[in-house]
Design an enzyme around this catalytic site. Sequence first.
Site, PDB file in Angstrom:
ATOM      1  N   HIS A 139       0.836  -1.213   0.000  1.00  0.00           N
ATOM      2  CA  HIS A 139       0.000   0.000   0.000  1.00  0.00           C
ATOM      3  C   HIS A 139       0.866   1.256   0.000  1.00  0.00           C
ATOM      4  O   HIS A 139       2.010   1.241   0.445  1.00  0.00           O
ATOM      5  CB  HIS A 139      -1.012  -0.009   1.158  1.00  0.00           C
ATOM      6  CG  HIS A 139      -0.453   0.214   2.526  1.00  0.00           C
ATOM      7  ND1 HIS A 139      -1.066  -0.225   3.673  1.00  0.00           N
ATOM      8  CD2 HIS A 139       0.672   0.857   2.957  1.00  0.00           C
ATOM      9  CE1 HIS A 139      -0.362   0.145   4.725  1.00  0.00           C
ATOM     10  NE2 HIS A 139       0.693   0.787   4.329  1.00  0.00           N
ATOM     11  N   GLU A 144      -5.084   0.290   0.149  1.00  0.00           N
ATOM     12  CA  GLU A 144      -4.806  -1.128   0.317  1.00  0.00           C
ATOM     13  C   GLU A 144      -4.949  -1.875  -1.018  1.00  0.00           C
ATOM     14  O   GLU A 144      -5.526  -1.339  -1.977  1.00  0.00           O
ATOM     15  CB  GLU A 144      -5.781  -1.702   1.353  1.00  0.00           C
ATOM     16  CG  GLU A 144      -5.712  -1.025   2.724  1.00  0.00           C
ATOM     17  CD  GLU A 144      -4.497  -1.456   3.560  1.00  0.00           C
ATOM     18  OE1 GLU A 144      -3.393  -1.633   3.002  1.00  0.00           O
ATOM     19  OE2 GLU A 144      -4.660  -1.596   4.785  1.00  0.00           O
TER      20      GLU A 144
HETATM   21  P1  PGA Z   1       6.076   2.194   8.237  1.00  0.00           P
HETATM   22  O1  PGA Z   1       4.735   2.334   7.389  1.00  0.00           O
HETATM   23  O2  PGA Z   1       6.933   3.335   7.837  1.00  0.00           O
HETATM   24  O3  PGA Z   1       5.635   2.285   9.675  1.00  0.00           O
HETATM   25  O4  PGA Z   1       6.667   0.876   7.885  1.00  0.00           O
HETATM   26  C1  PGA Z   1       4.830   2.631   6.030  1.00  0.00           C
HETATM   27  C2  PGA Z   1       3.494   2.412   5.378  1.00  0.00           C
HETATM   28  O5  PGA Z   1       2.720   1.567   5.843  1.00  0.00           O
HETATM   29  O6  PGA Z   1       3.234   3.088   4.371  1.00  0.00           O
END
Ligand code: PGA
Length: 243
Positions: A139, A144
């Site tokens: 995503h 999603e």
């Molecule tokens: P994260 O999330 O930096 O906490 O890994 C990134 C995202 O889900 O876009």
Amino acid sequence: MRVINLKDKQSASEHVATEIVKLIISKPNLVLGLATGGTMINLYQYLVDLINANNLDLKDVVTFNLDEYVGLSSEDKRSYHEYMQERLFKYNDSWNDNNIHIPNGVGPNLQVEAFNYENQLEQCGPIDLQLLGIGENGHIGFNEPGTPFNSQTRVVNLTPSTIQANSKHFDDINDVPIQAVSMGLSSIMRANHIILLAFGENKINAVKRLLQGDVSPELPASILHQHKNVDVYVDDVIYNKLK
Ligand code: PGA
């Protein structure tokens, strides 16, 4: 799409923070698309440092955040409003509240607010530089797998994989919101320049799938192949698995 390995998260974050500062110096009314999550933490540390070292006046900088959880108020420690306040905005008095945009996650009619957010984005845009992380499921924002490519800012349902991945920021997985307000894929694609950052073991698979090149809503980040100006910064951990 350019893939750049700056070897580790620190170097990549420092580099991108420097790029942002250069942009603000050359265009004081820069429109900046901001992301949250663990990926961005070091970047904002460097950015705060460089902003203050250069005495930048930020009153004309316009920011748009990608997303916010539904059900978390802006004062909630786990909200992305708080994240941005704590990681970036509180360190410099010249940020102008009127120019800072983060989707609202609490209210009687979030769909209408999301629609208004998209309109504001259209009025103030295009975004000069959009920062992105990537989810383990591919995503971008909270768009999603299965999200239509023409999607705009709206209320979205989070997948079990995202709820699991983000549960590390909550005391209990049952506390993780199941919905969010997110900029859409078409909102993101209007940006003039996009920088996606991905670091560490957990992102190997998503980046590998992205770089295979197939474009499909099943991997929302793959829409970025249709954009002319995308930089993907990775670390050694990911890069060495791409060979
Ligand atoms: P994260 O999330 O930096 O906490 O890994 C990134 C995202 O889900 O876009």
